[in-house]
Design a protein around this motif. Structure first.
Motif, PDB file in Angstrom:
ATOM      1  N   THR A 144       9.095   9.248  -5.359  1.00 47.97           N
ATOM      2  CA  THR A 144       8.950   8.970  -3.936  1.00 47.97           C
ATOM      3  C   THR A 144       9.984   7.945  -3.530  1.00 47.97           C
TER       4      THR A 144
ATOM      5  N   ALA B  25       1.851   1.358   5.568  1.00 51.63           N
ATOM      6  CA  ALA B  25       1.370   2.653   5.097  1.00 51.63           C
ATOM      7  C   ALA B  25       0.245   3.167   6.009  1.00 51.63           C
ATOM      8  N   GLY B  26       0.259   4.444   6.261  1.00 52.75           N
ATOM      9  CA  GLY B  26      -0.814   5.049   7.063  1.00 52.75           C
ATOM     10  C   GLY B  26      -0.588   4.821   8.543  1.00 52.75           C
TER      11      GLY B  26
ATOM     12  N   HIS C  16       0.854  -1.190   0.000  1.00 52.95           N
ATOM     13  CA  HIS C  16       0.000   0.000   0.000  1.00 52.95           C
ATOM     14  C   HIS C  16       0.889   1.238   0.000  1.00 52.95           C
ATOM     15  N   GLY C  17       0.385   2.296  -0.616  1.00 56.82           N
ATOM     16  CA  GLY C  17       1.119   3.553  -0.580  1.00 56.82           C
ATOM     17  C   GLY C  17       0.465   4.528   0.385  1.00 56.82           C
ATOM     18  N   GLY C  18       1.268   5.434   0.948  1.00 52.18           N
ATOM     19  CA  GLY C  18       0.694   6.424   1.848  1.00 52.18           C
ATOM     20  C   GLY C  18       1.744   6.995   2.769  1.00 52.18           C
ATOM     21  N   GLY C  19       1.305   7.535   3.869  1.00 45.34           N
ATOM     22  CA  GLY C  19       2.229   8.052   4.871  1.00 45.34           C
ATOM     23  C   GLY C  19       2.943   6.907   5.554  1.00 45.34           C
ATOM     24  N   GLU C  20       3.917   7.186   6.364  1.00 40.69           N
ATOM     25  CA  GLU C  20       4.678   6.196   7.122  1.00 40.69           C
ATOM     26  C   GLU C  20       5.635   5.378   6.264  1.00 40.69           C
TER      27      GLU C  20
END
Lengths: 414, 152
Positions: free
Chosen positions: A272, A283-284, A258-262
């Motif tokens: 990125t 992620a997240g 998954h992509g995202g923050g963290e």
């Protein structure tokens, strides 16, 4: 599962029962007899408190705050990771990825590890004993990438046909995914031997330990598998949290799930840079309270003694097998030589759902149905079974009540 | 155990054990398959209709006592009735099975005859779908819906 050794000491079950507030209640006017532990286990006060303490005292986001609470939350979250690593006998904290449960662990591996590598016609080997969560993710891959699913058979007792499994491992086998303990029958697979057979041919192996890890010692270092996954709620921890162990080298090679923050080091619109392990796969904002609760649950199991739990549950299984199979019209489904504390059975003339309702009226909670493992039940010639599954807090007296309940069901439908 | 006796009334136990009209039907005019994926219960329902009236009904399948008895009694109750009357019967059965315990429409229950044996099911929320499966399947059969009807 490991051999019982001198670490085994009898469990003080009466004292341990006191740790589980939910057990001291009546259901339908009868003391609760909770025998649905393969669906989910109950939670000790230590786990419940660890979650409440986090929310009451140091709720904060992790890995990014400069403030005190954030540091405290980060420390607790990372301590839970180290505890999970120790519990599973893994070597490095970054090899432990927090996920929602074993289902997500398997999906992560199928999509982030295998999907980029698999070619049409490549084979994935599983077994007849799998839970749907270790079937459907591979079927998705079959649709996405043209992979071929090969299924190792079981005998009439529900034990794996080890020779047939070995024969399935061939040139085109790209991955093996096996359940450690069957949630429907209790069969314990000879998992070390099965992993070794695949590793000999350099085929990577995932082991689904959802039903195994709270009931016997898992030693990943000795097991030699590439991935191992667990669900917190089946091991006295909260729902919504689990862990995936993966060999660092493989995890490094894998793209994020998954992509995202963290999971990032830096983000621009052009490029990125992903974070290092294990954060690349988290992620997240994660389930911080859940991870802390899982850590508390593993600490609880270690304090009780996993070898003692294993011996206690084996004792309960033997007692229950004798008590239940002595009732006229009852047939045990799944009689593999090596079994964990799960007893699946059918009653002549009483459908499992009707038996489940009658047992519930007597305070006895069991599962009735196909246990999310339809193929193995079909292989053994049944649509559904009644399943009683044991945990560290169950007693022989409770099994007597189960047997009385079954007798009652037989009477109602006589 | 009064709840249990409400659920497993003699009539239900009898039909569960010895289902009536439990046979396939050649040359039926309407057919539908019902399935409860949660428990694996199956009801394959067959109807013969003539001039807007059901002349024969039968079913195959396997399931618990509640779902088997429900399908068995359904086949008995719809035989000879007009499709219009069957939809009204189906509405009343649905209302009975899903009403809150103690809040049955007594007038309707009386109209249901022996189907009133299922009035205790609503006290067991986990078992309501066992009883409704055959009736959902009946809907599909009469509406010529060819998909397998799922309770979920």
């Amino acid at each position: 599962m490991s051999e019982i050794d001198d670490k085994e000491r009898p469990l003080d079950v009466e004292r341990l029962r006191g740790d589980f507030p939910i057990l001291s209640q009546e259901v339908n006017g009868k003391p609760l007899v909770y025998l649905d532990n393969a669906a989910t286990t109950q939670k000790p006060t230590a786990v419940i408190d660890s979650i409440c303490d986090y929310y009451r005292e140091y709720n904060s986001n992790i890995h990014r705050g400069v403030h005190t609470l954030s540091q405290k939350a980060t420390d607790a979250y990372e301590r839970a990771r180290v505890r999970t690593m120790d519990f599973l006998g893994a070597g490095r904290p970054e090899e432990i990825i927090f996920v929602r449960g074993a289902t997500e662990g398997i999906n992560l591996v199928s999509q982030a590890y295998l999907r980029p590598r698999i070619e049409p016609g490549d084979e994935i080997v599983i077994s007849t004993l799998e839970h749907h969560s270790n079937i459907v993710p591979w079927q998705l891959l079959r649709e996405q990438a043209g992979a071929v699913l090969k299924v190792a058979p079981v005998d009439d007792n529900g034990a794996i046909d080890i020779q047939a499994y070995k024969d399935l491992l061939g040139e085109r086998t790209k991955f093996v995914s096996l359940v450690h303990v069957s949630n429907a029958l209790g069969t314990i697979n000879p998992i070390r031997e099965m992993v070794a057979m695949a590793r000999e041919k350099e085929i990577p192996v995932l082991v689904d330990g959802a039903q195994a890890a709270a009931h016997g010692r898992v030693d990943i270092d000795k097991l030699g598998c590439d991935f191992y996954t667990i669900s917190g709620h089946k091991m006295y921890g909260p729902t919504g949290i689990g862990a995936l162990y993966g060999k660092a080298q493989l995890l490094e090679e894998m793209p994020p799930y998954h992509g995202g923050g963290e999971m990032i080091l830096s983000v621009t619109f052009d490029k990125t840079e992903y974070n290092r392990l294990p954060y690349k796969f988290e992620a997240g904002t994660p389930d911080i309270a859940g991870a802390i609760g899982l850590g508390a649950a593993l600490e609880y199991i270690e304090e009780a003694g996993i070898e003692s739990i294993e011996a206690h549950e084996k004792n309960l299984l033997d007692y229950a097998t004798a008590a239940v199979s002595s009732i006229d019209g009852v047939e045990i489904i799944g009689r593999a030589p090596a079994k964990a504390g799960i007893l699946s059975f059918i009653i002549d003339g009483v459908h499992p759902h009707d038996a489940g309702t009658i047992l519930d009226q007597q305070g006895v909670a069991v599962r009735a149905g196909h246990h999310c493992a339809q193929p193995v039940l079909e292989r053994l010639g049944v649509q559904a079974t009644v399943r009683a599954s044991f945990a560290l807090y169950n007693t022989r007296e409770e099994i007597d009540l189960l047997a009385q309940g079954i007798t009652k069901a037989v009477e109602v439908f006589a | 155990m009064s709840g249990l006796r409400d659920l497993y009334q003699e009539l239900i136990l009898d039909h569960g054990k010895s289902p009536r009209n439990h046979r396939p039907m050649d040359g039926c005019t309407h057919q539908a398959n019902g399935f409860n994926p949660v428990c694996g219960d199956k009801v394959n329902l067959y109807l013969s209709c003539e001039d807007g009236r059901v002349t024969d009904a039968s079913f195959e399948g396997n399931g618990c006592a509640i779902s088997t008895a429900s399908a068995s009694m359904l086949t008995q109750m719809v035989k000879g009735k007009s499709v219009e009357d069957i939809f009204e019967l189906r509405r009343m059965v649905g209302a009975m099975l899903t009403s809150s315990p103690g809040e049955h429409d007594q007038e309707e229950i009386e109209k249901l005859g022996k189907l009133a044996a299922f009035s205790g099911v609503c006290e067991f929320p986990g078992r309501v779908k066992c009883a409704t499966l055959a009736w959902h399947t009946l809907d599909a059969a009469l509406k010529d819906d060819e998909k397998t009807i799922s309770t979920e």
